[in-house]
Design an enzyme around this catalytic site. Sequence first.
Site, mmCIF file in Angstrom:
data_model
loop_
_atom_site.group_PDB
_atom_site.id
_atom_site.type_symbol
_atom_site.label_atom_id
_atom_site.label_comp_id
_atom_site.label_asym_id
_atom_site.label_seq_id
_atom_site.Cartn_x
_atom_site.Cartn_y
_atom_site.Cartn_z
ATOM 1 N N CYS A 50 0.815 -1.226 0.000
ATOM 2 C CA CYS A 50 0.000 0.000 0.000
ATOM 3 C C CYS A 50 0.846 1.271 0.000
ATOM 4 O O CYS A 50 0.395 2.317 -0.466
ATOM 5 C CB CYS A 50 -0.939 0.012 1.199
ATOM 6 S SG CYS A 50 -1.993 -1.440 1.240
ATOM 7 N N HIS A 72 -3.843 7.008 0.996
ATOM 8 C CA HIS A 72 -4.057 5.673 0.424
ATOM 9 C C HIS A 72 -5.473 5.238 0.806
ATOM 10 O O HIS A 72 -5.878 5.374 1.958
ATOM 11 C CB HIS A 72 -3.013 4.699 0.975
ATOM 12 C CG HIS A 72 -3.423 3.268 0.831
ATOM 13 N ND1 HIS A 72 -3.791 2.731 -0.381
ATOM 14 C CD2 HIS A 72 -3.564 2.272 1.756
ATOM 15 C CE1 HIS A 72 -4.112 1.462 -0.201
ATOM 16 N NE2 HIS A 72 -3.999 1.164 1.076
ATOM 17 N N ASN A 90 -10.036 -0.781 -2.350
ATOM 18 C CA ASN A 90 -8.619 -0.547 -2.023
ATOM 19 C C ASN A 90 -7.778 -1.149 -3.157
ATOM 20 O O ASN A 90 -7.753 -2.362 -3.332
ATOM 21 C CB ASN A 90 -8.327 -1.211 -0.675
ATOM 22 C CG ASN A 90 -6.884 -1.098 -0.229
ATOM 23 O OD1 ASN A 90 -5.993 -0.849 -1.032
ATOM 24 N ND2 ASN A 90 -6.653 -1.317 1.045
HETATM 25 O O1 UT7 Z 1 -4.622 -1.265 2.617
HETATM 26 C C1 UT7 Z 1 -3.816 -2.080 3.384
HETATM 27 C C2 UT7 Z 1 -4.107 -2.063 4.776
HETATM 28 N N1 UT7 Z 1 -5.374 -2.691 5.093
HETATM 29 C C3 UT7 Z 1 -6.186 -2.029 5.890
HETATM 30 O O2 UT7 Z 1 -5.922 -0.900 6.225
HETATM 31 C C4 UT7 Z 1 -7.396 -2.763 6.433
HETATM 32 C C5 UT7 Z 1 -7.631 -2.343 7.862
HETATM 33 N N2 UT7 Z 1 -8.734 -3.102 8.475
HETATM 34 C C6 UT7 Z 1 -9.999 -2.919 8.112
HETATM 35 O O3 UT7 Z 1 -10.292 -2.128 7.237
HETATM 36 C C7 UT7 Z 1 -11.066 -3.684 8.870
HETATM 37 O O4 UT7 Z 1 -10.474 -4.388 9.926
HETATM 38 C C8 UT7 Z 1 -11.874 -4.684 7.982
HETATM 39 C C9 UT7 Z 1 -12.787 -3.895 7.056
HETATM 40 C C10 UT7 Z 1 -10.937 -5.561 7.200
HETATM 41 C C11 UT7 Z 1 -12.749 -5.582 8.845
HETATM 42 O O5 UT7 Z 1 -13.617 -4.807 9.613
HETATM 43 P P1 UT7 Z 1 -13.728 -5.040 11.179
HETATM 44 O O6 UT7 Z 1 -14.749 -4.112 11.657
HETATM 45 O O7 UT7 Z 1 -12.356 -4.918 11.759
HETATM 46 O O8 UT7 Z 1 -14.260 -6.520 11.262
HETATM 47 P P2 UT7 Z 1 -13.618 -7.822 11.928
HETATM 48 O O9 UT7 Z 1 -12.539 -8.369 11.081
HETATM 49 O O10 UT7 Z 1 -13.304 -7.524 13.372
HETATM 50 O O11 UT7 Z 1 -14.854 -8.811 11.880
HETATM 51 C C12 UT7 Z 1 -16.069 -8.509 12.598
HETATM 52 C C13 UT7 Z 1 -17.114 -9.531 12.183
HETATM 53 C C14 UT7 Z 1 -16.629 -10.963 12.244
HETATM 54 O O12 UT7 Z 1 -17.723 -11.785 12.657
HETATM 55 P P3 UT7 Z 1 -17.871 -12.243 14.185
HETATM 56 O O13 UT7 Z 1 -16.629 -13.032 14.487
HETATM 57 O O14 UT7 Z 1 -17.977 -10.989 14.990
HETATM 58 O O15 UT7 Z 1 -19.117 -13.057 14.155
HETATM 59 C C15 UT7 Z 1 -16.286 -11.305 10.819
HETATM 60 O O16 UT7 Z 1 -16.400 -12.688 10.532
HETATM 61 O O17 UT7 Z 1 -17.497 -9.323 10.818
HETATM 62 C C16 UT7 Z 1 -17.348 -10.540 10.086
HETATM 63 N N3 UT7 Z 1 -16.978 -10.204 8.726
HETATM 64 C C17 UT7 Z 1 -17.874 -9.993 7.750
HETATM 65 N N4 UT7 Z 1 -19.211 -10.031 7.742
HETATM 66 C C18 UT7 Z 1 -19.818 -9.750 6.577
HETATM 67 C C19 UT7 Z 1 -15.735 -10.029 8.224
HETATM 68 N N5 UT7 Z 1 -15.811 -9.713 6.919
HETATM 69 C C20 UT7 Z 1 -17.132 -9.673 6.605
HETATM 70 C C21 UT7 Z 1 -17.830 -9.400 5.433
HETATM 71 N N6 UT7 Z 1 -19.181 -9.456 5.461
HETATM 72 N N7 UT7 Z 1 -17.200 -9.069 4.286
#
Ligand code: UT7
Length: 348
Positions: A114, A275, A305
């Site tokens: 990134c 970014h 992204n």
């Molecule tokens: O560009 C390079 C650098 N990358 C980044 O900067 C990414 C930084 N991180 C993020 O943007 C966020 O962490 C994400 C968007 C990737 C994820 O969002 P989050 O709010 O941190 O979600 P999480 O990973 O903590 O997951 C929360 C819940 C989980 O379910 P449970 O365990 O609470 O039941 C996941 O399984 O959301 C679930 N989940 C989804 N649900 C529906 C994860 N992905 C999805 C999805 N659709 N696509």
Amino acid sequence: MHQSKIAGIGMYVPNHVYTNSDLTRFMETSDEWIRERTGIQERRFADRYGETTTTMAVEAAKAAMERAGTTPQDIDFIVFATLSPDYYFPGCGVLLQREMGMREVGALDVRNQCSGFVYALSVADQFIKTGMYKNILVVGSEKHSFAMDFETRSRNVSVIFGDGAGAVVLQPTEERDSGILSTHLHSDGSDAELLAMYYPGAHANKWLDHPAPFPDQELGGLFLTAEQLESGAALPYMDGPAVFKKAIVKFPEVIKEALATNGLSEKAIDLLVPHQANLRISQYVQKLLGLSDDQVFNNIQKYGNTTAASIPIALCEAWEAGKIEPGDLVCLAAFGSGFTWASALIRW
Ligand code: UT7
């Protein structure tokens, strides 16, 4: 010593638009979840067979060169940033050189994910400053769609990323206080495995948590069995929340560093082009720095992204929309896998 300026900028995104609802055909997710957590509404995916990271880069480069008034023959160096190269090796730089019929100029590949475009821009800036080159093509291009898994197990990764390319032509400028004022590059590898694709790689067996397929063999090991492939061993891994937490610290830090180096404050920024990692990250950074909506450009809603391509695509769209005027102070900032983070301050 010369300052360098962006003499031309271009971008390319594939025609195929995939909305959040389209992704629900492949995995358990929802438009609501994706919008709320990331701000993304749709993304572009390259044509599976017809388009590659290099072909998209060629289109972006053509636009940048046309706007700079240069031809492929004028380019004297290429810096190509991508994490999704056409081949494991050689890198995309030489493929771009070949496709564009350029002279036998140097082609450098940058692998800083990134932060790749800002790293690439910084490298090019140094070559211009020393007077070594006069027309450098700096590219960020990604075809994420080829390596992503569209099953529910990978939904935290695959709903975020999109394909596209951006490019600039960097040239020397005689004007004082103009062009790239400074660049700032950082890394901290202590959490390298939190956002990574372990395979193919010399250390993959360790991180994939399985023995080599032929444990008695002393050499070799770049193999995955059908079962390992099936289990997702060759897919990108991301601990999203950990990356998020680090990003919202490092983005403001590296932006402030750029401003402090130049004796400027947040108020002086005409446009911050971060970014496009996650709209929530950009909004958090904006708030923390006390920037107005007019001072920050985001287009992740349309493209997701696009990693190394996200900054040149956003910069190009902002410029095309008339949001950047000559004399404006533009700040680029990035954070991602590595972890690496970087910024560039530009007087347009
Ligand atoms: O560009 C390079 C650098 N990358 C980044 O900067 C990414 C930084 N991180 C993020 O943007 C966020 O962490 C994400 C968007 C990737 C994820 O969002 P989050 O709010 O941190 O979600 P999480 O990973 O903590 O997951 C929360 C819940 C989980 O379910 P449970 O365990 O609470 O039941 C996941 O399984 O959301 C679930 N989940 C989804 N649900 C529906 C994860 N992905 C999805 C999805 N659709 N696509």
